[in-house]
Design an enzyme around this catalytic site. Structure first.
Site, PDB file in Angstrom:
ATOM      1  N   ARG A 240       0.839  -1.195   0.000  1.00 26.71           N
ATOM      2  CA  ARG A 240       0.000   0.000   0.000  1.00 26.71           C
ATOM      3  C   ARG A 240       0.869   1.239   0.000  1.00 26.71           C
ATOM      4  O   ARG A 240       1.923   1.246   0.659  1.00 26.71           O
ATOM      5  CB  ARG A 240      -0.854   0.068   1.279  1.00 26.71           C
ATOM      6  CG  ARG A 240      -2.115  -0.729   1.246  1.00 26.71           C
ATOM      7  CD  ARG A 240      -3.122  -0.148   0.246  1.00 26.71           C
ATOM      8  NE  ARG A 240      -4.278  -0.999   0.137  1.00 26.71           N
ATOM      9  CZ  ARG A 240      -4.389  -2.035  -0.699  1.00 26.71           C
ATOM     10  NH1 ARG A 240      -3.427  -2.354  -1.531  1.00 26.71           N
ATOM     11  NH2 ARG A 240      -5.487  -2.765  -0.715  1.00 26.71           N
ATOM     12  N   GLU A 269      -1.828   8.051  -4.252  1.00 28.71           N
ATOM     13  CA  GLU A 269      -2.098   7.632  -5.627  1.00 28.71           C
ATOM     14  C   GLU A 269      -3.540   7.980  -6.011  1.00 28.71           C
ATOM     15  O   GLU A 269      -4.400   8.025  -5.125  1.00 28.71           O
ATOM     16  CB  GLU A 269      -1.833   6.118  -5.793  1.00 28.71           C
ATOM     17  CG  GLU A 269      -2.769   5.229  -5.002  1.00 28.71           C
ATOM     18  CD  GLU A 269      -2.360   3.753  -5.071  1.00 28.71           C
ATOM     19  OE1 GLU A 269      -1.177   3.429  -4.846  1.00 28.71           O
ATOM     20  OE2 GLU A 269      -3.267   2.946  -5.344  1.00 28.71           O
ATOM     21  N   HIS A 287      -0.572   0.416  -9.729  1.00 31.19           N
ATOM     22  CA  HIS A 287      -1.358  -0.458  -8.839  1.00 31.19           C
ATOM     23  C   HIS A 287      -2.044  -1.589  -9.620  1.00 31.19           C
ATOM     24  O   HIS A 287      -3.268  -1.678  -9.665  1.00 31.19           O
ATOM     25  CB  HIS A 287      -2.390   0.382  -8.056  1.00 31.19           C
ATOM     26  CG  HIS A 287      -2.829  -0.289  -6.780  1.00 31.19           C
ATOM     27  ND1 HIS A 287      -3.182   0.397  -5.644  1.00 31.19           N
ATOM     28  CD2 HIS A 287      -2.989  -1.605  -6.461  1.00 31.19           C
ATOM     29  CE1 HIS A 287      -3.530  -0.447  -4.691  1.00 31.19           C
ATOM     30  NE2 HIS A 287      -3.420  -1.671  -5.165  1.00 31.19           N
TER      31      HIS A 287
HETATM   32  C1  DGY Z   1      -5.964  -5.347  -3.240  1.00 32.69           C
HETATM   33  O1  DGY Z   1      -6.654  -6.294  -3.620  1.00 32.69           O
HETATM   34  O2  DGY Z   1      -5.948  -4.967  -2.065  1.00 32.69           O
HETATM   35  C2  DGY Z   1      -5.158  -4.653  -4.292  1.00 32.69           C
HETATM   36  O3  DGY Z   1      -4.307  -3.731  -3.760  1.00 32.69           O
HETATM   37  C3  DGY Z   1      -6.068  -3.992  -5.309  1.00 32.69           C
HETATM   38  O4  DGY Z   1      -6.283  -4.853  -6.335  1.00 32.69           O
END
Ligand code: DGY
Length: 325
Positions: A240, A269, A287
């Site tokens: 993250r 982001e 991402h």
């Molecule tokens: C998640 O699944 O948490 C990813 O970061 C987004 O696809």
């Protein structure tokens, strides 16, 4: 028709998968991906019994206190840091995520970023495309080996374990740090050794971040932690934005205090720190770690099944398999 419960889908997913909600729900699906303010969310959720959301949709008291019909929210992601779980409990709103279906796809991508960063794939490709390749200099574009090196993993949940399992093919030593240590059998199965965080930072040739974003993990990697790492090391964040202090990372990369980084997630982001944008020794991606076609469909299907199950329909009727609240 009029007495079907209403569900809001906050972004375009796959029409055939969303259509599975239609026999049960009056479906309100957004035609485009966009950022919703709190007021937008309140407006969209008016009269809705359920919602299918993504990480950018903040569900907290400001929204919940003005969405009295809402009973269930299904995130199309494994992470759910966009949910205020305490507020959801207080308002009696249940929630789910999409674990498991994305584990291996995300682990594959973590490796792609690590290899691209360590072997300078992005920068070398930009150089080639810019027309600079007129002859091959023997000492150019030298990167860092993965095979035989030490892989450090911070955060050892399902995705961390899947990343560790892949390391055996590269003859890597795997060390990890996690809030709780894996049991001995699992440690053996993934061939990873538990160390404290300082040892992890000091010994890793490649450091992979796979921990959830919480108040405690915010800036888990900042200037002090970066200073403990080897100058030859690479850092990969597929977890993250906010776990890394992006400004401190950019400074370390610019000063040669860290060799390279691969980043799929960023503080704030979709904005990316301008200092990172200007560097050649960082691989940046928007991402997409879980973005294989098969996995994105599986995530959407699981979110839809979770909504159906909560309302007593579908393969998991009555018991969503990935309920988090
Ligand atoms: C998640 O699944 O948490 C990813 O970061 C987004 O696809």
């Amino acid at each position: 028709m009029g007495d079907k419960p209403k569900v809001w889908v906050s972004r375009p997913l796959f029409p055939d998968i969303i259509a599975r909600l239609e026999p049960v729900f009056d479906v309100h699906a957004e035609p485009e991906t966009r950022a919703f303010s709190i007021d937008d969310l309140v407006g969209r959720l008016h009269g809705m019994s359920a919602a299918v959301t993504g990480l950018a949709d903040r569900i907290d008291d400001r929204v919940l206190s003005r969405a009295p019909h809402l009973k269930f929210v299904a995130n199309v992601s494994v992470g759910y840091n966009n949910f205020d779980l305490d507020a959801m409990r207080a308002h009696g709103v249940a929630a789910s995520n999409t674990p498991d279906v994305l584990t291996d796809t995300t682990a594959d991508y973590a490796w792609a970023l690590m290899m691209a960063a360590a072997r300078r794939v992005g920068a070398a490709e930009r150089w080639l495309r810019a027309g600079y390749w007129h002859g091959t200099r023997f000492d150019q574009w030298m990167g860092m080996d993965l095979h035989g090196s030490t892989l450090g993993i911070l955060g050892m949940g399902r995705i961390g374990q899947a990343i560790a399992r892949r390391a055996s093919g590269f003859d890597m030593k795997v060390i990890y740090h996690n809030r709780s240590r894996l049991d001995a059998g699992l440690e053996h199965a993934v061939n990873a050794h538990y160390v404290d965080k300082a040892t992890l930072l000091r010994q890793a040739d490649h450091l992979m971040l796979v921990l959830p974003l919480t108040a405690e993990s915010r800036h888990a990697i900042g200037a002090a932690e970066l200073a403990m790492m080897k100058p030859s090391a690479t850092l990969v964040n597929i977890a993250r934005g906010g776990i890394v202090d992006d400004s401190a990372l950019a400074a370390a990369l610019a000063d040669g205090r860290l060799a390279a980084a691969g980043l799929d997630v960023f503080e704030g982001e979709p904005a990316v720190h301008p200092a990172l944008m200007a560097l050649d020794n960082v691989v940046l991606s928007p991402h997409i770690a879980s973005a294989s076609g098969r996995t994105r469909r599986a995530m959407a299907a699981l979110a839809v099944d979770n909504v159906l199950a909560f309302f007593g329909h579908g393969p998991h009727a009555g018991k969503p398999p990935s309920r988090v609240v």
